[in-house]
Design a protein around this motif. Structure first.
Motif, PDB file in Angstrom:
ATOM      1  N   ALA A  21     -22.146 -55.063  13.361  1.00 48.24           N
ATOM      2  CA  ALA A  21     -21.066 -54.362  14.067  1.00 48.24           C
ATOM      3  C   ALA A  21     -20.060 -53.804  13.077  1.00 48.24           C
ATOM      4  N   ASP A  22     -19.688 -54.604  12.073  1.00 47.34           N
ATOM      5  CA  ASP A  22     -18.781 -54.110  11.027  1.00 47.34           C
ATOM      6  C   ASP A  22     -19.383 -52.892  10.333  1.00 47.34           C
ATOM      7  N   GLU A  23     -20.663 -52.987   9.992  1.00 46.03           N
ATOM      8  CA  GLU A  23     -21.332 -51.906   9.255  1.00 46.03           C
ATOM      9  C   GLU A  23     -21.432 -50.644  10.096  1.00 46.03           C
ATOM     10  N   ALA A  24     -21.715 -50.788  11.381  1.00 45.93           N
ATOM     11  CA  ALA A  24     -21.798 -49.619  12.257  1.00 45.93           C
ATOM     12  C   ALA A  24     -20.454 -48.904  12.337  1.00 45.93           C
ATOM     13  N   VAL A  25     -19.376 -49.668  12.459  1.00 47.01           N
ATOM     14  CA  VAL A  25     -18.037 -49.067  12.484  1.00 47.01           C
ATOM     15  C   VAL A  25     -17.744 -48.382  11.157  1.00 47.01           C
ATOM     16  N   LEU A  26     -18.133 -49.022  10.070  1.00 40.92           N
ATOM     17  CA  LEU A  26     -17.900 -48.473   8.737  1.00 40.92           C
ATOM     18  C   LEU A  26     -18.565 -47.110   8.580  1.00 40.92           C
ATOM     19  N   HIS A  27     -19.744 -46.951   9.191  1.00 43.07           N
ATOM     20  CA  HIS A  27     -20.497 -45.699   9.065  1.00 43.07           C
ATOM     21  C   HIS A  27     -20.289 -44.758  10.245  1.00 43.07           C
ATOM     22  N   GLY A  28     -19.580 -45.206  11.257  1.00 41.83           N
ATOM     23  CA  GLY A  28     -19.337 -44.350  12.401  1.00 41.83           C
ATOM     24  C   GLY A  28     -20.578 -44.048  13.216  1.00 41.83           C
ATOM     25  N   VAL A  29     -21.472 -45.040  13.367  1.00 38.60           N
ATOM     26  CA  VAL A  29     -22.711 -44.853  14.127  1.00 38.60           C
ATOM     27  C   VAL A  29     -22.782 -45.907  15.237  1.00 38.60           C
ATOM     28  N   PRO A  30     -23.565 -45.649  16.279  1.00 41.55           N
ATOM     29  CA  PRO A  30     -23.732 -46.652  17.340  1.00 41.55           C
ATOM     30  C   PRO A  30     -24.506 -47.869  16.828  1.00 41.55           C
ATOM     31  N   LEU A  31     -24.375 -48.973  17.553  1.00 44.95           N
ATOM     32  CA  LEU A  31     -25.126 -50.190  17.241  1.00 44.95           C
ATOM     33  C   LEU A  31     -26.167 -50.404  18.327  1.00 44.95           C
TER      34      LEU A  31
ATOM     35  N   GLU B 279     -22.782 -44.973  -1.764  1.00 44.96           N
ATOM     36  CA  GLU B 279     -22.162 -44.680  -0.479  1.00 44.96           C
ATOM     37  C   GLU B 279     -21.541 -45.943   0.127  1.00 44.96           C
ATOM     38  N   GLU B 280     -22.238 -47.075  -0.010  1.00 44.81           N
ATOM     39  CA  GLU B 280     -21.688 -48.321   0.517  1.00 44.81           C
ATOM     40  C   GLU B 280     -20.403 -48.712  -0.217  1.00 44.81           C
ATOM     41  N   SER B 281     -20.383 -48.539  -1.519  1.00 43.97           N
ATOM     42  CA  SER B 281     -19.177 -48.890  -2.277  1.00 43.97           C
ATOM     43  C   SER B 281     -18.029 -47.940  -1.934  1.00 43.97           C
ATOM     44  N   ARG B 282     -18.352 -46.662  -1.733  1.00 47.02           N
ATOM     45  CA  ARG B 282     -17.313 -45.687  -1.392  1.00 47.02           C
ATOM     46  C   ARG B 282     -16.684 -46.014  -0.038  1.00 47.02           C
ATOM     47  N   ARG B 283     -17.521 -46.330   0.944  1.00 48.27           N
ATOM     48  CA  ARG B 283     -17.001 -46.624   2.281  1.00 48.27           C
ATOM     49  C   ARG B 283     -16.177 -47.907   2.289  1.00 48.27           C
ATOM     50  N   ARG B 284     -16.563 -48.868   1.463  1.00 42.71           N
ATOM     51  CA  ARG B 284     -15.825 -50.124   1.399  1.00 42.71           C
ATOM     52  C   ARG B 284     -14.585 -50.036   0.521  1.00 42.71           C
TER      53      ARG B 284
END
Length: 301
Positions: free
Chosen positions: A31-41, A181-186
């Motif tokens: 759920a955290d990751e989906a919010v981070l990427h702006g995608v549905p879960l 991309e993961e480091s940038r979003r975090r």
């Protein structure tokens, strides 16, 4: 980039659940990751045995029972995700099929797939479950296998770093791009690690030549690391590190100070066996933090 990764870009993030505590922690992380990427879960519960055992039970007591049991699993998981992030779009589905087959199929259209360390078996939680291993070895999209004591939160960062293992071939950069991309979003640094070794037959005891083969191997590792990182987007805070030793040990050690460890895995068309490689297989079993397996097309080393 691997064709599977490109095809999955923009899809929902899928999390596999089975009602166990590790899978519920996977829901939190997903759920955290989906919010981070702006995608549905998308929550998926796949179980073949319940289809048949539930049918037998229904016949014995005169009412249908398998769907409420299965729907309880996905319903609880979906409500947990919505409670954690009320604005998150969450869908859920029960699939009566072997979990590894169902989840690998789900991966064809997913942005990423999240699974727990193990399911409801009696195996110690420190060991990797067979479903997690099979999905990581065959999925077309990145697969995050949750390990470590903080595996139920993708954000905020615990250690403040994403680690990526860089291999010998700089063209195999899908894992590096994913990690960046993961480091940038975090909002955390990316630590790119290239392990290297000097073969025993290249060492020498001559005082004038001592250490020369090792320096050559280290210099080559530096070049390979630079080549793998040369096309990263601007704004990514990258820390380069070359370390002497087996890659599986070096990356397992690095995982103790990481929020996410990213490694690549080769995919060969038509190959039915595990498609992970020795390094990815080892870190899945021994990492101290969640591991992202990012597929790319290539040949076995």
């Amino acid at each position: 980039m691997n064709a599977g990764v490109e095809r999955a870009h923009g899809g929902a993030l899928v999390v596999g659940v089975d009602g166990s505590e590790p899978s519920l922690r996977a829901v939190d992380w997903a759920a955290d990751e989906a919010v981070l990427h702006g995608v549905p879960l998308r929550v998926v519960y796949a179980c073949l045995w319940e289809r048949y055992e539930g049918a037998v039970l229904a016949r014995d007591i005169g009412r249908a029972t398998e769907l409420p049991l299965a729907q309880d699993v996905v319903g609880t998981a979906a409500e947990r995700a919505r409670g954690r992030h009320p604005g998150l779009q969450v869908s859920a589905e029960v699939v009566f099929e072997e979990p590894e087959y169902a989840l690998v199929r789900e991966a064809r259209h997913a942005s990423a797939l999240v699974v727990g360390t193990r399911g409801r078996s009696g195996i110690a939680e420190t060991l990797l479950g067979s479903v997690s291993l099979a999905v990581a070895a065959h999925a077309d999209c990145p697969v995050i296998v949750l390990r470590g004591s903080h595996d139920n939160r993708a954000t905020p960062p615990v250690h403040g770093r994403v680690v990526v293992g860089v291999g010998e071939n700089p063209k195999e950069s899908a894992a590096v791009r994913y990690a960046a991309e993961e480091s940038r979003r975090r909002g955390v640094p990316l630590e790119a690690v290239r392990a290297w070794r000097c073969p025993a037959h290249e060492t020498t005891d001559h005082p004038l030549l001592a250490g020369e083969p090792a320096r050559l191997h280290e210099a080559r590792a530096v070049e390979e690391l630079d080549a793998a990182l040369q096309d990263l987007p601007a704004g990514v805070d990258v820390q380069r590190r070359t370390v002497e030793g087996h890659a599986r040990r070096v990356l397992a050690d690095a995982s103790h100070s990481a929020d996410l460890l990213v490694v690549g895995a080769r995919r060969r068309e038509g190959h039915l066996g595990l498609q992970l490689g020795r390094v990815a297989h080892a870190v899945l079993h021994h990492s101290a933090c969640p591991v992202a397996i990012v597929p790319h097309q290539g040949h076995d080393a």
